[in-house]
Motif scaffolding. Structure first.
Motif, PDB file in Angstrom:
ATOM      1  N   ILE A  71      38.476 -15.587  -9.893  1.00 19.99           N
ATOM      2  CA  ILE A  71      37.252 -16.382  -9.885  1.00 19.99           C
ATOM      3  C   ILE A  71      37.523 -17.739  -9.252  1.00 19.99           C
ATOM      4  O   ILE A  71      38.498 -18.420  -9.586  1.00 19.99           O
ATOM      5  CB  ILE A  71      36.728 -16.601 -11.324  1.00 19.99           C
ATOM      6  CG1 ILE A  71      36.359 -15.272 -11.979  1.00 19.99           C
ATOM      7  CG2 ILE A  71      35.524 -17.551 -11.320  1.00 19.99           C
ATOM      8  CD1 ILE A  71      35.166 -14.587 -11.372  1.00 19.99           C
ATOM      9  N   ALA A  73      35.414 -21.404  -8.525  1.00 17.44           N
ATOM     10  CA  ALA A  73      34.205 -22.170  -8.850  1.00 17.44           C
ATOM     11  C   ALA A  73      34.062 -23.313  -7.845  1.00 17.44           C
ATOM     12  O   ALA A  73      35.015 -24.043  -7.595  1.00 17.44           O
ATOM     13  CB  ALA A  73      34.303 -22.728 -10.269  1.00 17.44           C
ATOM     14  N   GLU A  86      31.387 -18.306   0.171  1.00 17.33           N
ATOM     15  CA  GLU A  86      31.081 -17.042  -0.518  1.00 17.33           C
ATOM     16  C   GLU A  86      31.400 -15.840   0.369  1.00 17.33           C
ATOM     17  O   GLU A  86      31.926 -14.821  -0.102  1.00 17.33           O
ATOM     18  CB  GLU A  86      29.604 -17.021  -0.923  1.00 17.33           C
ATOM     19  CG  GLU A  86      29.213 -15.858  -1.807  1.00 17.33           C
ATOM     20  CD  GLU A  86      27.774 -15.984  -2.261  1.00 17.33           C
ATOM     21  OE1 GLU A  86      26.928 -16.408  -1.443  1.00 17.33           O
ATOM     22  OE2 GLU A  86      27.502 -15.686  -3.443  1.00 17.33           O
ATOM     23  N   ILE A  97      31.522 -18.693  -8.081  1.00 13.20           N
ATOM     24  CA  ILE A  97      30.426 -19.149  -8.931  1.00 13.20           C
ATOM     25  C   ILE A  97      30.156 -20.620  -8.668  1.00 13.20           C
ATOM     26  O   ILE A  97      31.009 -21.369  -8.198  1.00 13.20           O
ATOM     27  CB  ILE A  97      30.735 -18.932 -10.430  1.00 13.20           C
ATOM     28  CG1 ILE A  97      32.014 -19.669 -10.825  1.00 13.20           C
ATOM     29  CG2 ILE A  97      30.839 -17.454 -10.737  1.00 13.20           C
ATOM     30  CD1 ILE A  97      32.312 -19.594 -12.309  1.00 13.20           C
ATOM     31  N   LYS A  98      28.903 -21.006  -8.980  1.00 16.95           N
ATOM     32  CA  LYS A  98      28.499 -22.398  -8.759  1.00 16.95           C
ATOM     33  C   LYS A  98      28.146 -23.084 -10.080  1.00 16.95           C
ATOM     34  O   LYS A  98      28.318 -24.289 -10.228  1.00 16.95           O
ATOM     35  CB  LYS A  98      27.298 -22.441  -7.819  1.00 16.95           C
ATOM     36  CG  LYS A  98      26.895 -23.822  -7.379  1.00 16.95           C
ATOM     37  CD  LYS A  98      25.924 -23.766  -6.212  1.00 16.95           C
ATOM     38  CE  LYS A  98      25.756 -25.158  -5.609  1.00 16.95           C
ATOM     39  NZ  LYS A  98      25.073 -25.102  -4.311  1.00 16.95           N
ATOM     40  N   HIS A 104      32.794 -18.322 -17.961  1.00 14.56           N
ATOM     41  CA  HIS A 104      34.036 -17.892 -17.309  1.00 14.56           C
ATOM     42  C   HIS A 104      35.235 -18.697 -17.811  1.00 14.56           C
ATOM     43  O   HIS A 104      36.236 -18.807 -17.112  1.00 14.56           O
ATOM     44  CB  HIS A 104      33.904 -18.041 -15.794  1.00 14.56           C
ATOM     45  CG  HIS A 104      32.858 -17.155 -15.206  1.00 14.56           C
ATOM     46  ND1 HIS A 104      33.109 -15.871 -14.773  1.00 14.56           N
ATOM     47  CD2 HIS A 104      31.538 -17.360 -15.001  1.00 14.56           C
ATOM     48  CE1 HIS A 104      32.007 -15.331 -14.313  1.00 14.56           C
ATOM     49  NE2 HIS A 104      31.032 -16.215 -14.432  1.00 14.56           N
TER      50      HIS A 104
END
Length: 209
Positions: A71, A73, A86, A97-98, A104
């Motif tokens: 992941i 961010a 992305e 992810i934003k 998470h």
């Protein structure tokens, strides 16, 4: 405005002295490629993966399932740049992810941020962090990678007086000043990295044209 080359060199020396890795990049796209490469070649965040092989409750199994992919961010990127990052992440099967970082917390591999300013005399990044997602990205990620335009580099903290006064005039303000990777020597004066925050800090120095 480009800073004095001596200021740039001072920043690099001071940042590297506290274990930050400083890399010059030609563009944000080069920075995104660097971050994806770092994420793709590192081991997945092991924060809660250990123990997933044991008999678990349904809730715990679901948590383990969320950590089967890496992941990244990137909470403070503009939409166009987030889209570009992305696309690169998707090619390497990395989740990007934003927001909703609290979902998470089992492990964020890379926190990618844009630094607002930096201070050469201490090798410090300065990030206006009103957003909770931005604060989490800089604190709970295993590796923090920050993109810093060279034009945002200042020689001393006093050179940021007006900017900081402006931020603080709009409460509640959160300003993060980040110098090197997270470290502590609370226990028997033994230095440990990554205990209270990211284990590594990479600063991508963007030398704008």
């Amino acid at each position: 405005m480009k800073p004095d080359p001596a200021v740039v060199e001072t920043f690099i020396q001071k940042a590297e002295a506290v274990s930050a890795k400083v890399v010059r990049v030609a563009s944000p796209e080069a920075a995104f490629a660097y971050a994806v490469d770092v994420c793709a070649t590192k081991e997945a965040c092991q924060l809660l993966v250990s123990g997933c092989e044991a008999p678990l409750s349904a809730t715990a199994e679901a948590l383990c399932e969320t950590k089967q992919e890496k992941i990244m961010a990137a909470p403070n990127l503009p939409e166009v740049e987030f889209g570009a990052l992305e696309k690169l992440c998707r090619e390497k099967s990395i989740g990007l992810i934003k927001d909703d970082l609290r979902s998470h917390l089992a492990g964020i591999d890379i926190g990618f941020t844009r630094a607002d300013y930096a201070i050469a005399e201490t090798g410090t990044l300065v990030i206006n962090s009103k957003s909770e997602a931005l604060r989490l990205a800089t604190m709970v990620s295993e590796i923090h990678i920050a993109l810093l335009p060279v034009s945002r580099l200042r020689a001393t903290a006093f050179d940021l007086t007006e900017e900081l006064k402006q931020w603080m005039s709009d409460p509640a303000d959160y300003t993060a000043m980040i110098t090197g990777a997270s470290r502590t020597a609370d226990i028997e004066r033994v230095l440990a990295l990554g205990v209270h925050g990211p284990l590594e800090l990479h600063i991508l120095l963007w030398e704008e044209c």
